[in-house]
Design a protein around this motif. Structure first.
Motif, PDB file in Angstrom:
ATOM      1  N   GLY A  95       0.806  -1.229   0.000  1.00  0.00           N
ATOM      2  CA  GLY A  95       0.000   0.000   0.000  1.00  0.00           C
ATOM      3  C   GLY A  95       0.831   1.267   0.000  1.00  0.00           C
ATOM      4  N   TYR A  96       2.144   1.136  -0.180  1.00  0.00           N
ATOM      5  CA  TYR A  96       2.989   2.326  -0.246  1.00  0.00           C
ATOM      6  C   TYR A  96       3.135   2.720  -1.713  1.00  0.00           C
ATOM      7  CZ  TYR A  96       4.598   0.393   4.275  1.00  0.00           C
ATOM      8  OH  TYR A  96       4.677  -0.138   5.525  1.00  0.00           O
ATOM      9  N   THR A 100       6.155   9.629   1.178  1.00  0.00           N
ATOM     10  CA  THR A 100       5.958  10.668   2.192  1.00  0.00           C
ATOM     11  C   THR A 100       7.025  11.747   1.957  1.00  0.00           C
ATOM     12  OG1 THR A 100       7.464   9.579   3.709  1.00  0.00           O
ATOM     13  CG2 THR A 100       5.151   8.949   3.879  1.00  0.00           C
ATOM     14  N   GLN A 103      10.562  10.538   2.377  1.00  0.00           N
ATOM     15  CA  GLN A 103      10.975   9.636   1.284  1.00  0.00           C
ATOM     16  C   GLN A 103      11.286  10.452   0.026  1.00  0.00           C
ATOM     17  OE1 GLN A 103       7.527   7.094   1.546  1.00  0.00           O
ATOM     18  NE2 GLN A 103       8.265   6.207   3.466  1.00  0.00           N
ATOM     19  N   GLN A 121       9.581  14.019  11.324  1.00  0.00           N
ATOM     20  CA  GLN A 121       8.571  13.746  12.351  1.00  0.00           C
ATOM     21  C   GLN A 121       8.363  12.256  12.629  1.00  0.00           C
ATOM     22  OE1 GLN A 121       4.992  15.487  10.802  1.00  0.00           O
ATOM     23  NE2 GLN A 121       5.490  17.532  11.528  1.00  0.00           N
ATOM     24  N   LEU A 128      10.874   2.934   5.899  1.00  0.00           N
ATOM     25  CA  LEU A 128      10.821   2.557   4.483  1.00  0.00           C
ATOM     26  C   LEU A 128      11.921   3.286   3.700  1.00  0.00           C
ATOM     27  CD1 LEU A 128       9.305   0.947   2.289  1.00  0.00           C
ATOM     28  CD2 LEU A 128       7.881   2.963   1.923  1.00  0.00           C
ATOM     29  N   GLU A 235      16.859   5.853  15.688  1.00  0.00           N
ATOM     30  CA  GLU A 235      16.703   6.527  16.984  1.00  0.00           C
ATOM     31  C   GLU A 235      18.080   6.935  17.504  1.00  0.00           C
ATOM     32  OE1 GLU A 235      13.729   7.237  17.802  1.00  0.00           O
ATOM     33  OE2 GLU A 235      12.568   5.768  16.679  1.00  0.00           O
ATOM     34  N   ALA A 269      13.314  11.271  14.895  1.00  0.00           N
ATOM     35  CA  ALA A 269      12.408  12.418  14.816  1.00  0.00           C
ATOM     36  C   ALA A 269      12.936  13.560  15.679  1.00  0.00           C
ATOM     37  CB  ALA A 269      11.025  12.001  15.291  1.00  0.00           C
ATOM     38  N   ASP A 409       5.319   1.174  16.115  1.00  0.00           N
ATOM     39  CA  ASP A 409       4.343   1.635  15.120  1.00  0.00           C
ATOM     40  C   ASP A 409       3.037   0.869  15.292  1.00  0.00           C
ATOM     41  OD1 ASP A 409       3.543   3.084  12.772  1.00  0.00           O
ATOM     42  OD2 ASP A 409       3.783   1.219  11.633  1.00  0.00           O
ATOM     43  N   PRO A 411      -0.390   1.880  14.120  1.00  0.00           N
ATOM     44  CA  PRO A 411      -1.099   2.957  13.417  1.00  0.00           C
ATOM     45  C   PRO A 411      -2.541   3.178  13.862  1.00  0.00           C
ATOM     46  CG  PRO A 411      -0.041   1.445  11.866  1.00  0.00           C
ATOM     47  CD  PRO A 411       0.097   0.840  13.226  1.00  0.00           C
ATOM     48  N   ARG A 434       3.363   8.319  19.057  1.00  0.00           N
ATOM     49  CA  ARG A 434       2.831   6.949  18.880  1.00  0.00           C
ATOM     50  C   ARG A 434       1.434   7.019  18.296  1.00  0.00           C
ATOM     51  NH1 ARG A 434       6.680   5.549  17.489  1.00  0.00           N
ATOM     52  NH2 ARG A 434       7.545   7.516  18.126  1.00  0.00           N
TER      53      ARG A 434
HETATM   54  N1  LIG Z   1       4.786   5.900   1.469  1.00  0.00           N
HETATM   55  C1  LIG Z   1       3.962   5.497   2.411  1.00  0.00           C
HETATM   56  N2  LIG Z   1       2.635   5.425   2.201  1.00  0.00           N
HETATM   57  C2  LIG Z   1       1.772   5.023   3.169  1.00  0.00           C
HETATM   58  N3  LIG Z   1       2.161   4.660   4.413  1.00  0.00           N
HETATM   59  C3  LIG Z   1       3.488   4.711   4.681  1.00  0.00           C
HETATM   60  C4  LIG Z   1       4.448   5.125   3.710  1.00  0.00           C
HETATM   61  N4  LIG Z   1       5.678   5.053   4.276  1.00  0.00           N
HETATM   62  C5  LIG Z   1       5.484   4.625   5.542  1.00  0.00           C
HETATM   63  N5  LIG Z   1       4.173   4.418   5.789  1.00  0.00           N
HETATM   64  C6  LIG Z   1       3.563   3.987   7.065  1.00  0.00           C
HETATM   65  O1  LIG Z   1       3.765   5.057   7.993  1.00  0.00           O
HETATM   66  C7  LIG Z   1       3.858   4.560   9.311  1.00  0.00           C
HETATM   67  C8  LIG Z   1       5.050   5.196  10.010  1.00  0.00           C
HETATM   68  O2  LIG Z   1       6.260   4.787   9.394  1.00  0.00           O
HETATM   69  P1  LIG Z   1       7.594   4.564  10.233  1.00  0.00           P
HETATM   70  O3  LIG Z   1       7.360   3.584  11.327  1.00  0.00           O
HETATM   71  O4  LIG Z   1       8.691   4.309   9.284  1.00  0.00           O
HETATM   72  O5  LIG Z   1       7.769   6.020  10.866  1.00  0.00           O
HETATM   73  P2  LIG Z   1       9.063   6.696  11.436  1.00  0.00           P
HETATM   74  O6  LIG Z   1       9.324   7.894  10.637  1.00  0.00           O
HETATM   75  O7  LIG Z   1      10.166   5.707  11.583  1.00  0.00           O
HETATM   76  O8  LIG Z   1       8.525   7.143  12.876  1.00  0.00           O
HETATM   77  P3  LIG Z   1       9.253   7.180  14.311  1.00  0.00           P
HETATM   78  O9  LIG Z   1      10.175   8.364  14.291  1.00  0.00           O
HETATM   79  O10 LIG Z   1       8.125   7.333  15.267  1.00  0.00           O
HETATM   80  O11 LIG Z   1       9.990   5.887  14.472  1.00  0.00           O
HETATM   81  C9  LIG Z   1       3.969   3.051   9.195  1.00  0.00           C
HETATM   82  O12 LIG Z   1       2.721   2.493   9.586  1.00  0.00           O
HETATM   83  C10 LIG Z   1       4.238   2.795   7.730  1.00  0.00           C
HETATM   84  O13 LIG Z   1       3.666   1.581   7.325  1.00  0.00           O
END
Ligand SMILES: Nc1ncnc2c1ncn2[C@@H]1O[C@H](COP(=O)(O)OP(=O)(O)OP(=O)(O)O)[C@@H](O)[C@H]1O
Length: 475
Positions: A95-96, A100, A103, A121, A128, A235, A269, A409, A411, A434
């Protein structure tokens, strides 16, 4: 066919973020030095060329919509020449599709081979981002550890491993003919004996590790990093702040591997004093000197979908305040953060605050959600069981210490309750983060703080530093 738009220079200059058009489009800016201050500037969008990104041409979403054009670059557009097709297909199946912000901003830099500090953030999709880089670099024909991801907790390690394995899975029979990418979770609380056997027999392509278990393997030379091409420290501020981890982390960055043989990515973040950190990265030779700091949305450190609130009550009314909030909010899925038990309270033989809260909620809360616990004192199996129950769907209320504050994570979480105020502003940001973890959703999520009147100034300081407003609730 070309669509012509008239855009004033003021509009062009005042737009807030870079524009990326689909690869079918190309932007020509004629008739004025770009960007122009002339009010009669014209922007012509014509078909048939690659992505255009121009920092001055900010947020042309509305312009593109006006002429019915698809303004969005996809993850496939960004990764097409770098990431194997079977991985991209998995990415899309999961579903990606649309990248974002982090990315979109970081992937071109990462694919160009530069070291990177990913600063974006919570819930913005950093995982990803670095995984796509890793899949672009590894060669599954080689039997060697080519990428290492270091994480602070077993819980985060299991989560990252799961995402990596999902993306590495071969979707079709023709894909099965290629060598597969193996991913090892080398995490505290796991069976080191089993990992030793695995490492000796056939090194995995990617290792996701906590620093303790990793260093044991490195010291015994069961694992070597000679072939490592990508090193990710997730982190990173937490890892450098942890007195337990920092010396091993420094050793990993400078003694167990060298910056010249690897691409280094730091992610978080929160990177307090980030300029100083980037300077240290270069000085200490943790990264190469042309390391790029990708800082997404620096004026808004937390997701904008979060609504922050507080209630003031005396210490002995906090349980009732929480119950009242839960009854009013009726959250389907929420996390209640509780502070760690003080040494004094432990010595006095008191029950931990998490236990007291669990007992209270089990007896008094009448909602449908399951009530679960996650804390350091639980054994690793129980911790894993709690998290997998949460992920099975259905509502939950998770009572947790800061163990769940970093990286986890979930969601579906829409409500965070700080039963105890977090000790630092950084902890506030990660606890709050969270929730609000669905990148393209505008669902409102709530962070509610229960505090005494004496603690109000602490929350006020967090509001100032993180630039948010907290609404007072009267209960
Ligand atoms: N391109 C995308 N489209 C839709 N959902 C996405 C996409 N990339 C990531 N996600 C979803 O966004 C959510 C957050 O992603 P992720 O855990 O990588 O965040 P993070 O930036 O590492 O946050 P944190 O700093 O809290 O660790 C996850 O549920 C992931 O599946």
């Amino acid at each position: 066919m070309a669509a012509t738009l008239s855009v004033s220079a003021t509009q062009l200059l005042s737009l807030p973020r870079p524009v990326f058009l689909s690869r079918k489009l190309h932007v020509h800016a004629y008739g004025f030095p770009f960007p122009s201050r002339s009010p009669s500037s014209r922007l012509v969008i014509s078909e048939n060329r690659a992505i255009c990104s121009a920092p001055e041409l900010l947020n042309s979403t509305s312009m593109a919509e006006e002429v019915g054009l698809d303004e969005t670059v996809t993850l496939r557009d960004l990764c097409g020449n770098h990431v194997p097709d079977h991985v991209l297909r998995r990415v899309e199946e999961v579903g990606y599709v649309i990248p974002t912000d982090v990315q979109r901003q970081a992937l071109p830099t990462l694919f160009s081979g530069l070291d990177c500090v990913l600063h974006a953030q919570t819930g913005s999709g950093k995982t990803l981002t670095y995984l796509l880089l890793i899949f672009s670099v590894i060669n599954t024909q080689r039997s060697a550890v080519q990428a290492l991801i270091v994480v602070p907790t077993r819980e985060l390690g299991m989560q990252v491993t799961k995402v990596a394995r999902t993306l590495a899975a071969k979707p079709t029979e023709s894909d099965l003919e290629q060598n597969s990418c193996t991913i090892m979770a080398l995490l505290d609380g796991g069976s080191l004996k089993r990992h030793k056997t695995w490492l000796k027999a056939e090194p995995p392509t990617i290792v996701v590790a906590t620093i303790g278990s990793l260093c044991q393997m490195l010291e015994k030379r069961i694992l070597t990093l000679e072939s490592m091409q990508v090193l990710v420290i997730d982190e990173v501020d937490f890892m450098f702040n942890s007195s337990k981890e920092v010396s091993s982390l420094r050793k990993l960055l400078t003694s167990y591997s060298s910056i010249n043989n690897r691409q280094t990515i730091f992610a978080s973040a929160s990177i307090p004093q980030h300029r100083r950190f980037v300077h240290d990265c270069i000085q200490q030779k943790w990264t190469k000197s042309n390391v790029v700091h990708v800082h997404v949305n620096p004026v808004e450190p937390m997701p904008s979908c979060l609504h922050h609130r507080f209630v003031i009550c005396s210490k002995n009314m906090r349980l009732h305040a929480l119950l009242s909030l839960l009854q009013t909010d009726a959250p389907e899925s929420g996390i209640i953060f509780v502070g760690e038990q003080s040494e004094k309270s432990k010595k006095a033989g008191n029950a931990p605050p998490t236990t007291l809260l669990m007992d209270f909620l089990t007896a008094s809360y009448k909602g449908d959600s399951d009530i679960l616990l996650l804390e350091e004192d639980m054994n690793f199996n129980l911790r894993a069981t709690s998290l997998s129950e949460l992920r099975q769907g259905g509502g939950y209320l998770l009572v947790s210490t800061d163990l769940a504050a970093r990286g986890v994570d979930l969601p579906e979480t829409t409500h965070i309750y700080n039963f105890d105020l977090p000790r630092t502003v950084t902890n506030y940001l990660h606890r709050a983060g969270r929730t609000g973890r669905k990148p393209f959703s505008d669902e409102k999520c709530f962070v509610t703080n229960i505090l005494t009147s004496e603690e109000r100034f602490v929350l006020q300081r967090y509001e100032n530093e993180l630039m948010f407003n907290c609404e007072e609730l009267l209960i």
